[in-house]
Design an enzyme around this catalytic site. Structure first.
Site, PDB file in Angstrom:
ATOM      1  N   ARG A   1      10.770  16.159   9.014  1.00  0.00           N
ATOM      2  CA  ARG A   1      10.236  15.656   7.743  1.00  0.00           C
ATOM      3  C   ARG A   1      11.070  16.219   6.615  1.00  0.00           C
ATOM      4  NH1 ARG A   1       4.908  13.980   7.580  1.00  0.00           N
ATOM      5  NH2 ARG A   1       3.819  14.260   9.546  1.00  0.00           N
TER       6      ARG A   1
ATOM      7  N   PRO B   1       1.122   5.758   1.250  1.00  0.00           N
ATOM      8  CA  PRO B   1       0.004   6.114   0.380  1.00  0.00           C
ATOM      9  C   PRO B   1      -0.814   7.256   0.973  1.00  0.00           C
ATOM     10  CG  PRO B   1      -0.304   3.922   1.328  1.00  0.00           C
ATOM     11  CD  PRO B   1       1.071   4.361   1.693  1.00  0.00           C
ATOM     12  N   GLU B   2      -1.204   8.188   0.109  1.00  0.00           N
ATOM     13  CA  GLU B   2      -1.977   9.345   0.554  1.00  0.00           C
ATOM     14  C   GLU B   2      -3.337   9.323  -0.148  1.00  0.00           C
ATOM     15  OE1 GLU B   2       0.504  12.912   0.395  1.00  0.00           O
ATOM     16  OE2 GLU B   2       2.298  11.694   0.661  1.00  0.00           O
TER      17      GLU B   2
ATOM     18  N   LYS C   1      -6.284   8.585   4.704  1.00  0.00           N
ATOM     19  CA  LYS C   1      -5.300   7.604   4.224  1.00  0.00           C
ATOM     20  C   LYS C   1      -5.774   6.181   4.496  1.00  0.00           C
ATOM     21  CE  LYS C   1      -1.369  10.669   5.123  1.00  0.00           C
ATOM     22  NZ  LYS C   1      -0.128  10.845   5.917  1.00  0.00           N
TER      23      LYS C   1
END
Ligand SMILES: [Zn+2]
Length: 275
Positions: free
Chosen positions: A263, A2-3, A58
């Site tokens: 990433r 979640p951001e 976050k």
């Protein structure tokens, strides 16, 4: 993970349900998810009132009536679920709950906390834990000039800095790629070649993408309650993130998926330029 939009959405939904409510019970099935012994955690929390819920990057911070705080970081895979007492139980998800905090009208369940945690902290400890965080994306002091300054003296690519919490708090893998797409610049662009007008587009794109994602409930998979049809609405609206190999929704070109500093990174080679 979640951001910013997901946590802001959770904060809005939780504020209505638990602000001003006393904690009636606390259950912990995974002691590693908290920072003190389970019995101490329970003793400290039961009877306390949650004054309000704050959002930072976050993380969520539950402010208690004795000045202490609960710092929640869901990390990868963490979710929140709120069950109203007396509501239909049929739809209750079959997920293992690590921590439950009960209120008079319902209970808050924390799910998927493998790396995520809920820590009980003093004000001083909370301040120390947040000390390295950069400004919030919608901080009114974060003007375009201040935004650009956050990247000064940094090396490497745009994405690597966008997801760095000490630069701007709350942006992660998903929204960094979405913001770069909106701004028309590749996420692997080196910071030192980004043109002034691109920086300006990045600043506005950050606000546009995050606001839009929040309005659609973010991308979390699990609804907060059975009646919740908002949470996760953004999941089907990502333009590049997790869309490797699929056609770009703006130009039809195939979305590229690469690895950048370990990433995943997604971009459209036609809509996004390298400066
Ligand atoms: Zn495109």
């Amino acid at each position: 993970m979640p951001e910013w939009p997901e946590m802001e959405h959770y904060r809005n939904m939780l504020a209505e349900r638990i602000s001003g409510q006393p904690i009636m019970k606390v259950q912990v099935t995974r002691p590693k998810s908290i920072n003190v012994p389970v019995d101490e955690f329970q003793k400290e929390l039961v009877g306390r009132v949650v004054w309000f819920v704050e959002h930072r990057g976050k993380m969520l911070i539950f402010h208690l009536d004795n000045g202490k705080r609960l710092l929640l970081h869901l990390m990868l895979g963490g979710l929140i679920r709120y069950e109203s007492y007396g509501a239909e139980e049929d739809g209750k998800p079959d997920r293992t709950v690590q921590v439950t905090i009960g209120f008079p009208q319902g209970e808050l369940n924390f799910i998927g906390l493998r790396l995520g945690y809920i820590h009980l902290l003093t004000v001083k400890e909370t301040v120390a834990r947040l000390a390295d965080l950069g400004p919030e994306p919608f901080d009114k002091w974060l003007t375009f000039e201040k935004f650009k300054e956050r990247f000064k003296g940094r090396r490497g690519s745009l994405k690597t800095s966008l997801v760095e919490q000490r630069v701007i708090a709350g942006i992660g893998n998903c929204y960094a790629d979405e913001i770069a797409f909106e701004a028309g610049v590749r996420p692997d662009t080196k910071l030192n070649v980004i043109e002034p007008e691109t920086w300006e587009r990045l600043y506005h794109s950050m606000h546009k993408v995050l606001r839009n994602a929040l309005a659609q409930g973010g991308y979390m998979e699990l609804p907060l309650t059975n009646a919740d049809t908002v949470t996760g609405g953004y999941n089907d609206h990502c333009l590049v993130y997790d869309r490797g190999g699929q056609p770009c929704l703006r130009c039809g070109e195939t979305i590229v998926q690469e690895v950048l500093n370990s990433r995943k990174v997604f971009y459209c080679p036609s809509c996004q330029k390298d400066r």
